[in-house]
Design a protein around this motif. Structure first.
Motif, short mmCIF file in Angstrom:
data_model
loop_
_atom_site.label_atom_id
_atom_site.label_comp_id
_atom_site.label_asym_id
_atom_site.label_seq_id
_atom_site.Cartn_x
_atom_site.Cartn_y
_atom_site.Cartn_z
N ASN A 96 104.16 15.03 42.07
CA ASN A 96 103.19 14.32 42.89
C ASN A 96 103.21 12.84 42.58
OD1 ASN A 96 102.31 16.83 43.94
ND2 ASN A 96 100.81 17.06 42.28
N ASP A 97 102.67 12.06 43.50
CA ASP A 97 102.59 10.61 43.30
C ASP A 97 103.95 10.05 42.89
OD1 ASP A 97 100.79 8.31 41.12
OD2 ASP A 97 101.49 8.07 43.19
N LEU A 98 104.96 10.40 43.64
CA LEU A 98 106.31 9.99 43.30
C LEU A 98 106.49 8.49 43.42
CD1 LEU A 98 108.20 12.96 44.91
CD2 LEU A 98 108.54 12.17 42.57
N LYS A 99 107.32 7.93 42.55
CA LYS A 99 107.58 6.50 42.50
C LYS A 99 109.08 6.26 42.69
CE LYS A 99 103.85 5.96 39.10
NZ LYS A 99 103.50 5.46 37.75
N PRO A 100 109.45 5.08 43.16
CA PRO A 100 110.88 4.79 43.33
C PRO A 100 111.68 5.01 42.05
CG PRO A 100 109.58 3.14 44.46
CD PRO A 100 108.60 4.00 43.69
N GLU A 101 111.08 4.78 40.90
CA GLU A 101 111.80 4.98 39.64
C GLU A 101 112.03 6.45 39.30
OE1 GLU A 101 109.07 3.09 40.15
OE2 GLU A 101 107.68 3.21 38.44
N ASP A 102 111.46 7.35 40.08
CA ASP A 102 111.74 8.78 39.92
C ASP A 102 113.04 9.19 40.62
OD1 ASP A 102 108.23 9.36 40.34
OD2 ASP A 102 109.35 9.41 38.45
N THR A 103 113.62 8.27 41.37
CA THR A 103 114.86 8.56 42.07
C THR A 103 115.97 8.90 41.09
OG1 THR A 103 114.30 7.16 43.97
CG2 THR A 103 116.64 7.60 43.57
N SER A 121 116.99 23.87 43.99
CA SER A 121 116.74 23.57 45.40
C SER A 121 115.46 22.74 45.49
CB SER A 121 116.60 24.85 46.22
OG SER A 121 115.51 25.62 45.76
N GLY A 122 115.28 22.09 46.64
CA GLY A 122 114.02 21.40 46.90
C GLY A 122 114.06 19.89 46.85
N GLY A 123 115.21 19.31 46.55
CA GLY A 123 115.27 17.86 46.53
C GLY A 123 115.21 17.29 47.94
N GLY A 124 115.16 15.95 48.01
CA GLY A 124 115.14 15.31 49.31
C GLY A 124 114.67 13.88 49.23
N LEU A 125 114.35 13.34 50.40
CA LEU A 125 113.89 11.95 50.52
C LEU A 125 112.40 11.96 50.81
CD1 LEU A 125 114.38 8.88 50.89
CD2 LEU A 125 114.92 9.40 53.29
N VAL A 126 111.66 11.15 50.07
CA VAL A 126 110.21 11.08 50.25
C VAL A 126 109.75 9.66 50.01
CG1 VAL A 126 109.72 11.66 47.84
CG2 VAL A 126 108.03 12.21 49.60
N GLN A 127 108.67 9.29 50.65
CA GLN A 127 108.11 7.96 50.44
C GLN A 127 107.30 7.92 49.14
OE1 GLN A 127 105.87 6.98 54.00
NE2 GLN A 127 107.62 5.89 54.86
N ALA A 128 107.18 6.74 48.59
CA ALA A 128 106.38 6.56 47.38
C ALA A 128 104.96 7.10 47.61
CB ALA A 128 106.33 5.09 47.00
N GLY A 178 104.36 10.27 47.72
CA GLY A 178 104.51 11.61 48.26
C GLY A 178 104.79 12.64 47.18
N SER A 179 105.05 13.88 47.64
CA SER A 179 105.25 15.00 46.73
C SER A 179 106.49 15.79 47.11
CB SER A 179 104.04 15.94 46.78
OG SER A 179 102.86 15.29 46.37
N LEU A 180 107.09 16.41 46.11
CA LEU A 180 108.19 17.34 46.30
C LEU A 180 108.04 18.46 45.28
CD1 LEU A 180 111.41 15.13 46.71
CD2 LEU A 180 110.40 16.62 48.45
N ARG A 181 108.59 19.62 45.63
CA ARG A 181 108.60 20.75 44.69
C ARG A 181 110.02 21.23 44.53
NH1 ARG A 181 106.81 26.95 45.14
NH2 ARG A 181 105.92 27.27 43.05
N LEU A 182 110.49 21.20 43.29
CA LEU A 182 111.83 21.69 42.98
C LEU A 182 111.74 23.12 42.45
CD1 LEU A 182 113.34 18.60 41.11
CD2 LEU A 182 113.25 19.06 43.57
#
Length: 121
Positions: free
Chosen positions: A84-91, A7-14, A16-20
């Motif tokens: 943290n510090d998510l990048k488009p290539e992390d998609t 759980s924890g995925g989603g859409l975020v801007q470059a 930004g942060s997410l926690r899975l």
């Protein structure tokens, strides 16, 4: 059998942060050796992002070192991935894997269904 649920995925801007989160469960007692996060982007092979052993040893892909942190709660058979510090290539679709060591009859790797992470530029 062992069930693995992410759980924890989603859409975020470059930037930004997410926690899975990923939890493994079974109808009987079991032990997990390694828990890990993998990802698969469209047209690419599934790759290891990070993994962690039951005693806390961690391993990261070079592309995420310094940005992602994997942690684990052995009592809950749960693993987390702080990104943290998510990048488009992390998609990618992020998958959790739990390698069960005991009992012998359940020994092996179990995959979750995956959770989508999309990073917009």
């Amino acid at each position: 059998q062992v069930q693995v649920v992410e759980s924890g995925g989603g859409l975020v801007q470059a930037g930004g942060s997410l926690r899975l989160s990923c939890a493994a469960s079974s109808g009987s007692i079991f032990s997990i050796n390694v828990m890990g996060w993998y990802r698969q982007a469209p047209g690419k092979q599934r790759e290891l992002v990070a993994d962690i052993t039951s005693d806390g040893s961690t391993n990261y892909a070079d592309s995420v070192k310094g940005r992602f942190t994997i942690s684990r709660d052995n009592a809950k058979n749960t693993v987390y991935l702080q990104m943290n510090d998510l990048k488009p290539e992390d998609t990618a679709v992020y998958y959790c894997n739990a390698f069960v060591s005991m009992p012998i009859m359940k020994r092996g790797g179990y995959w979750g269904q995956g959770t989508q992470v999309t990073v917009s530029s």
